[in-house]
Every structure is written in structure tokens, then in C-alpha cells.
Design a protein around this motif. Structure first.
Motif, PDB file in Angstrom:
ATOM      1  N   THR A  52       0.826  -1.207   0.000  1.00 42.45           N
ATOM      2  CA  THR A  52       0.000   0.000   0.000  1.00 42.45           C
ATOM      3  C   THR A  52       0.861   1.257   0.000  1.00 42.45           C
ATOM      4  OG1 THR A  52      -1.773  -1.151   1.185  1.00 42.45           O
ATOM      5  CG2 THR A  52      -1.793   1.266   1.241  1.00 42.45           C
ATOM      6  N   PHE A  53       1.947   1.229   0.768  1.00 45.76           N
ATOM      7  CA  PHE A  53       2.868   2.372   0.801  1.00 45.76           C
ATOM      8  C   PHE A  53       3.450   2.635  -0.584  1.00 45.76           C
ATOM      9  CE2 PHE A  53       7.214   4.014   1.204  1.00 45.76           C
ATOM     10  CZ  PHE A  53       6.982   5.188   1.909  1.00 45.76           C
ATOM     11  N   TYR A  54       3.865   1.563  -1.257  1.00 47.23           N
ATOM     12  CA  TYR A  54       4.453   1.700  -2.593  1.00 47.23           C
ATOM     13  C   TYR A  54       3.467   2.322  -3.573  1.00 47.23           C
ATOM     14  CZ  TYR A  54       5.873   0.173  -7.264  1.00 47.23           C
ATOM     15  OH  TYR A  54       6.188   0.133  -8.601  1.00 47.23           O
ATOM     16  N   THR A  55       2.258   1.794  -3.634  1.00 47.76           N
ATOM     17  CA  THR A  55       1.293   2.326  -4.596  1.00 47.76           C
ATOM     18  C   THR A  55       0.843   3.741  -4.236  1.00 47.76           C
ATOM     19  OG1 THR A  55      -0.513   1.217  -3.388  1.00 47.76           O
ATOM     20  CG2 THR A  55       0.445   0.051  -5.263  1.00 47.76           C
ATOM     21  N   THR A  56       0.723   4.018  -2.947  1.00 49.70           N
ATOM     22  CA  THR A  56       0.298   5.359  -2.526  1.00 49.70           C
ATOM     23  C   THR A  56       1.326   6.407  -2.909  1.00 49.70           C
ATOM     24  OG1 THR A  56      -0.954   4.450  -0.656  1.00 49.70           O
ATOM     25  CG2 THR A  56      -0.366   6.785  -0.561  1.00 49.70           C
ATOM     26  N   VAL A  57       2.598   6.108  -2.676  1.00 44.53           N
ATOM     27  CA  VAL A  57       3.655   7.076  -2.954  1.00 44.53           C
ATOM     28  C   VAL A  57       3.804   7.329  -4.445  1.00 44.53           C
ATOM     29  CG1 VAL A  57       6.154   7.448  -2.868  1.00 44.53           C
ATOM     30  CG2 VAL A  57       4.946   6.626  -0.839  1.00 44.53           C
TER      31      VAL A  57
END
Length: 237
Positions: A61-66
């Protein structure tokens, strides 16, 4: 007397045709490499977001959000200047003075690949959620190993469902390669700018660049649609 337009975009001594085609080829290579990297990252990101572990889902989720939330041009800048700064400091520690920059092509592919991977993550994740769980359970009941189940059941159907979204992402990646002109890569947009400055014919060369982008996009889109139809026929049997 001004040089005729057909001469300027031709392949003669005064023409820019060869350089424009070479730049278009570099654009296509950069797009393919970026998309391929994004496919690997997208598959890994989808696996993380579908994992049973909450920590792994958080990483995905962190990867896609950033990388979906930051403008692509900022990602390119951050990787180019940040990577060059890190390389320069390492070289200084090794006793080599001066400024060192990373290759524009590599930085561009990595930056666009990371952004593409964030969008491909969601495409693969959504496609996986469309699979019929009965097929997966049947495969396990037949004694399929995890790898065989992935290779023969999960991956082909996930690709089939994800292909329309991947086609749209590919079109975006192809256009985003134009951002690499800002870090010095002589791709299609950069070459068009050089030709425009040398001939004072910006409308002509930017128009040719737009046409080449359109042709490359339409040809590759046709290929993707062909693959999509063939997969649909195979699964429809």
C-alpha cells in the motif's frame, strides 16, 4: 529562401528524418524497458497487497500510494538529482573529485518503471480478485504445487483480466517517456526541440513528433487488442 518542409523532415543532407526516427526508436525502447520493469514491480506489489500478513500489505500500500500520488516529473527529478548526488558523494569518498551524474536512460527507465509498477499493481490485484476461487481450490485438490497452480491457472487468467488496464498503462508509459527530455535523454521530444531550434520550425517538428507518438501508440495498441482477443477466444472454448 526557407527550406521546404518535406526537405527538413526528409533523409537528405538537410533533413532531420533519420535523427527523428532514431529518437523515436529510443523512445520505444525506453517505454518497453520501463513497462517491463513496471510489470515485475506490479506483480510483486500485487502479491504484497494480497498477502495475509498485514505488514506486507502495508508495504504494498505504501508503494502504490507514494508512486501514484507524486507527479511523474517529480519522480524523474528526484531519482536523477538524488542518484547523481549520492554517486558524487561516493566518488568523493573514493578520492575522485567533481560531479558525477547517472545515465539519463537508466534513471528514466527506473523512475517511469516505478510509477508504472504502482499502477500495474492495482491492475494485477483487481484481476486476481476476479478469478473464480473454485478453480484454485480444484487445482489444489488435484495435487498441483503452488508453482504449477500459479503458472497454469492463476497467471494466465490474471493476465487475461488485467490486459485492458495494462493496455491503458502502456499508453501512459509511452507518453511519459517525453519527460526524460528534461534530464538530457535525446528521445523523440528532445530531438524535436533540437530540430525546432536549429530550423526555427517548431510547429513542423512538434507536429511530426505528435504524429510519431500517435503511430507508435496505435500500432502497439493494436497488438495488445489482438492478444486480448486471442486470450478471450482461448478461454471461451
Amino acid at each position: 529562401m526557407s527550406t521546404p518542409a518535406f526537405t527538413l523532415i526528409g533523409f537528405g543532407p538537410d533533413g532531420w528524418g533519420k535523427l527523428l526516427l532514431l529518437a523515436a526508436g529510443l523512445t520505444l525502447v525506453a517505454a518497453v524497458c520501463s513497462f517491463a520493469l513496471g510489470s515485475l514491480l506490479g506483480a510483486a506489489g500485487a502479491a504484497l497487497k494480497l498477502a495475509s500478513s498485514r505488514s506486507l500489505r502495508g508495504v504494498g500500500t505504501f508503494y502504490t500510494t507514494v508512486f501514484r500520488g507524486i507527479p511523474e516529473i517529480l519522480v524523474v527529478y528526484l531519482f536523477y538529482f538524488g542518484g547523481s548526488l549520492a554517486l558524487t558523494r561516493l566518488m568523493h569518498l573514493a578520492g575522485f573529485p567533481g560531479f558525477f551524474s547517472l545515465p539519463s536512460f537508466i534513471i528514466g527507465v527506473v523512475a517511469i518503471g516505478l510509477v508504472s509498477g504502482a499502477y500495474q499493481t492495482e491492475a494485477y490485484r483487481s484481476a486476481y480478485l476476479r478469478l473464480e476461487r473454485g478453480q484454485i481450490e480444484a487445482g489444489k485438490a488435484c495435487g498441483m504445487s503452488s508453482f504449477v497452480l500459479l503458472w497454469r491457472v492463476i497467471a494466465p487468467q490474471t493476465l487475461r483480466f488485467a490486459l485492458p488496464a495494462l493496455g491503458n498503462i502502456w499508453q501512459s508509459v509511452l507518453k511519459e517517456t517525453a519527460l526524460l527530455s528534461i534530464i538530457g535523454l535525446v528521445e523523440l521530444l528532445r530531438q524535436s526541440t533540437i530540430a525546432s531550434g536549429a530550423t526555427r520550425q517548431p510547429l513542423l517538428f512538434y507536429g511530426v513528433a505528435a504524429l510519431l507518438y500517435l503511430v507508435m501508440g496505435q500500432i502497439t495498441a493494436l497488438g495488445i487488442r489482438t492478444v486480448e482477443r486471442r486470450l478471450a477466444r482461448c478461454w471461451g472454448r
